[in-house]
Design a protein around this motif. Sequence first.
Motif, PDB file in Angstrom:
ATOM      1  N   GLY A 139      24.186  -6.950 -24.051  1.00 57.04           N
ATOM      2  CA  GLY A 139      23.028  -7.078 -23.174  1.00 57.04           C
ATOM      3  C   GLY A 139      21.730  -6.865 -23.920  1.00 57.04           C
ATOM      4  N   ASP A 140      20.647  -7.191 -23.269  1.00 53.25           N
ATOM      5  CA  ASP A 140      19.320  -7.053 -23.858  1.00 53.25           C
ATOM      6  C   ASP A 140      18.833  -5.629 -23.673  1.00 53.25           C
ATOM      7  N   GLU A 141      18.564  -4.945 -24.756  1.00 52.96           N
ATOM      8  CA  GLU A 141      18.129  -3.546 -24.716  1.00 52.96           C
ATOM      9  C   GLU A 141      16.623  -3.393 -24.924  1.00 52.96           C
ATOM     10  N   SER A 142      15.852  -4.469 -24.802  1.00 56.05           N
ATOM     11  CA  SER A 142      14.421  -4.404 -25.100  1.00 56.05           C
ATOM     12  C   SER A 142      13.577  -3.912 -23.924  1.00 56.05           C
ATOM     13  N   GLY A 143      14.147  -3.789 -22.730  1.00 54.14           N
ATOM     14  CA  GLY A 143      13.380  -3.373 -21.557  1.00 54.14           C
ATOM     15  C   GLY A 143      13.040  -1.902 -21.563  1.00 54.14           C
ATOM     16  N   ASN A 144      12.049  -1.552 -20.766  1.00 47.77           N
ATOM     17  CA  ASN A 144      11.637  -0.156 -20.638  1.00 47.77           C
ATOM     18  C   ASN A 144      12.585   0.541 -19.665  1.00 47.77           C
ATOM     19  N   ARG A 145      12.995   1.747 -20.011  1.00 48.24           N
ATOM     20  CA  ARG A 145      13.903   2.518 -19.160  1.00 48.24           C
ATOM     21  C   ARG A 145      13.486   3.968 -19.132  1.00 48.24           C
ATOM     22  N   ARG A 146      14.059   4.683 -18.200  1.00 45.28           N
ATOM     23  CA  ARG A 146      13.828   6.129 -18.144  1.00 45.28           C
ATOM     24  C   ARG A 146      14.325   6.769 -19.423  1.00 45.28           C
ATOM     25  N   ASN A 147      13.672   7.865 -19.792  1.00 44.59           N
ATOM     26  CA  ASN A 147      14.059   8.552 -21.016  1.00 44.59           C
ATOM     27  C   ASN A 147      13.949  10.060 -20.840  1.00 44.59           C
ATOM     28  N   GLY A 148      14.511  10.567 -19.772  1.00 42.33           N
ATOM     29  CA  GLY A 148      14.544  12.007 -19.548  1.00 42.33           C
ATOM     30  C   GLY A 148      13.269  12.558 -18.942  1.00 42.33           C
ATOM     31  N   TYR A 149      13.043  13.830 -19.191  1.00 39.51           N
ATOM     32  CA  TYR A 149      11.905  14.544 -18.622  1.00 39.51           C
ATOM     33  C   TYR A 149      11.224  15.368 -19.703  1.00 39.51           C
ATOM     34  N   GLY A 150       9.931  15.538 -19.558  1.00 41.64           N
ATOM     35  CA  GLY A 150       9.173  16.452 -20.397  1.00 41.64           C
ATOM     36  C   GLY A 150       8.805  17.666 -19.571  1.00 41.64           C
ATOM     37  N   ARG A 151       8.757  18.826 -20.181  1.00 41.01           N
ATOM     38  CA  ARG A 151       8.421  20.060 -19.474  1.00 41.01           C
ATOM     39  C   ARG A 151       6.933  20.351 -19.618  1.00 41.01           C
ATOM     40  N   LYS A 152       6.337  20.870 -18.546  1.00 44.22           N
ATOM     41  CA  LYS A 152       4.923  21.221 -18.557  1.00 44.22           C
ATOM     42  C   LYS A 152       4.729  22.412 -17.636  1.00 44.22           C
ATOM     43  N   THR A 153       3.878  23.337 -18.045  1.00 49.90           N
ATOM     44  CA  THR A 153       3.494  24.461 -17.205  1.00 49.90           C
ATOM     45  C   THR A 153       2.073  24.222 -16.730  1.00 49.90           C
ATOM     46  N   VAL A 154       1.883  24.234 -15.414  1.00 51.28           N
ATOM     47  CA  VAL A 154       0.582  23.979 -14.811  1.00 51.28           C
ATOM     48  C   VAL A 154       0.078  25.276 -14.187  1.00 51.28           C
ATOM     49  N   LEU A 155      -1.194  25.563 -14.383  1.00 51.05           N
ATOM     50  CA  LEU A 155      -1.799  26.771 -13.834  1.00 51.05           C
ATOM     51  C   LEU A 155      -2.460  26.459 -12.500  1.00 51.05           C
ATOM     52  N   THR A 156      -2.147  27.259 -11.489  1.00 52.58           N
ATOM     53  CA  THR A 156      -2.795  27.163 -10.187  1.00 52.58           C
ATOM     54  C   THR A 156      -3.516  28.479  -9.938  1.00 52.58           C
ATOM     55  N   GLU A 157      -4.249  28.535  -8.846  1.00 54.41           N
ATOM     56  CA  GLU A 157      -4.942  29.775  -8.518  1.00 54.41           C
ATOM     57  C   GLU A 157      -3.949  30.914  -8.275  1.00 54.41           C
ATOM     58  N   GLY A 158      -2.743  30.584  -7.848  1.00 55.22           N
ATOM     59  CA  GLY A 158      -1.740  31.589  -7.528  1.00 55.22           C
ATOM     60  C   GLY A 158      -0.792  31.926  -8.660  1.00 55.22           C
ATOM     61  N   GLY A 159      -0.950  31.317  -9.818  1.00 54.70           N
ATOM     62  CA  GLY A 159      -0.062  31.581 -10.945  1.00 54.70           C
ATOM     63  C   GLY A 159       0.348  30.292 -11.626  1.00 54.70           C
ATOM     64  N   SER A 160       1.388  30.360 -12.437  1.00 56.60           N
ATOM     65  CA  SER A 160       1.838  29.180 -13.170  1.00 56.60           C
ATOM     66  C   SER A 160       3.033  28.534 -12.475  1.00 56.60           C
ATOM     67  N   MET A 161       3.195  27.237 -12.712  1.00 61.42           N
ATOM     68  CA  MET A 161       4.268  26.463 -12.100  1.00 61.42           C
ATOM     69  C   MET A 161       4.878  25.577 -13.190  1.00 61.42           C
ATOM     70  N   ASP A 162       6.188  25.637 -13.371  1.00 60.01           N
ATOM     71  CA  ASP A 162       6.868  24.804 -14.352  1.00 60.01           C
ATOM     72  C   ASP A 162       7.262  23.480 -13.714  1.00 60.01           C
ATOM     73  N   LEU A 163       6.965  22.373 -14.411  1.00 56.80           N
ATOM     74  CA  LEU A 163       7.257  21.035 -13.904  1.00 56.80           C
ATOM     75  C   LEU A 163       8.129  20.268 -14.882  1.00 56.80           C
ATOM     76  N   ALA A 164       8.922  19.337 -14.356  1.00 54.03           N
ATOM     77  CA  ALA A 164       9.681  18.391 -15.173  1.00 54.03           C
ATOM     78  C   ALA A 164       9.060  17.017 -14.924  1.00 54.03           C
ATOM     79  N   ILE A 165       8.361  16.474 -15.920  1.00 54.38           N
ATOM     80  CA  ILE A 165       7.643  15.215 -15.787  1.00 54.38           C
ATOM     81  C   ILE A 165       8.514  14.092 -16.340  1.00 54.38           C
ATOM     82  N   PRO A 166       8.822  13.057 -15.532  1.00 56.46           N
ATOM     83  CA  PRO A 166       9.629  11.946 -16.039  1.00 56.46           C
ATOM     84  C   PRO A 166       8.910  11.211 -17.170  1.00 56.46           C
ATOM     85  N   ARG A 167       9.679  10.639 -18.062  1.00 52.34           N
ATOM     86  CA  ARG A 167       9.089   9.820 -19.118  1.00 52.34           C
ATOM     87  C   ARG A 167       9.918   8.556 -19.290  1.00 52.34           C
TER      88      ARG A 167
END
Length: 82
Positions: free
Chosen positions: A2-30
């Motif tokens: 098959g043709d493997e040249s297309g764009n596909r999901r490639n897991g998640y990246g981790r990010k910690t976001v700061l809010t007024e109430g504290g920090s929140m860990d996120l998993a951002i798709p890539r």
Amino acid sequence: AGDESGNRRNGYGRKTVLTEGGSMDLAIPRDRTGTFDPALIGKYQRRFPGFDEKIISMYARGMSTREITGHLRELYGIEVSA
């Protein structure tokens, strides 16, 4: 194989976001080509401005804390305590 040249999901990246109430860990798709751009919190954004105000607004409009918790789970896929 098959043709493997297309764009596909490639897991998640981790990010910690700061809010007024504290920090929140996120998993951002890539993707393989790096073209995915998150809409809620930008690629290099580390703060989630106004998050607490949005929660207070929902509560002021009559939503219960459990309804708000369920709403956040449905919209953002995050778990918060009531």
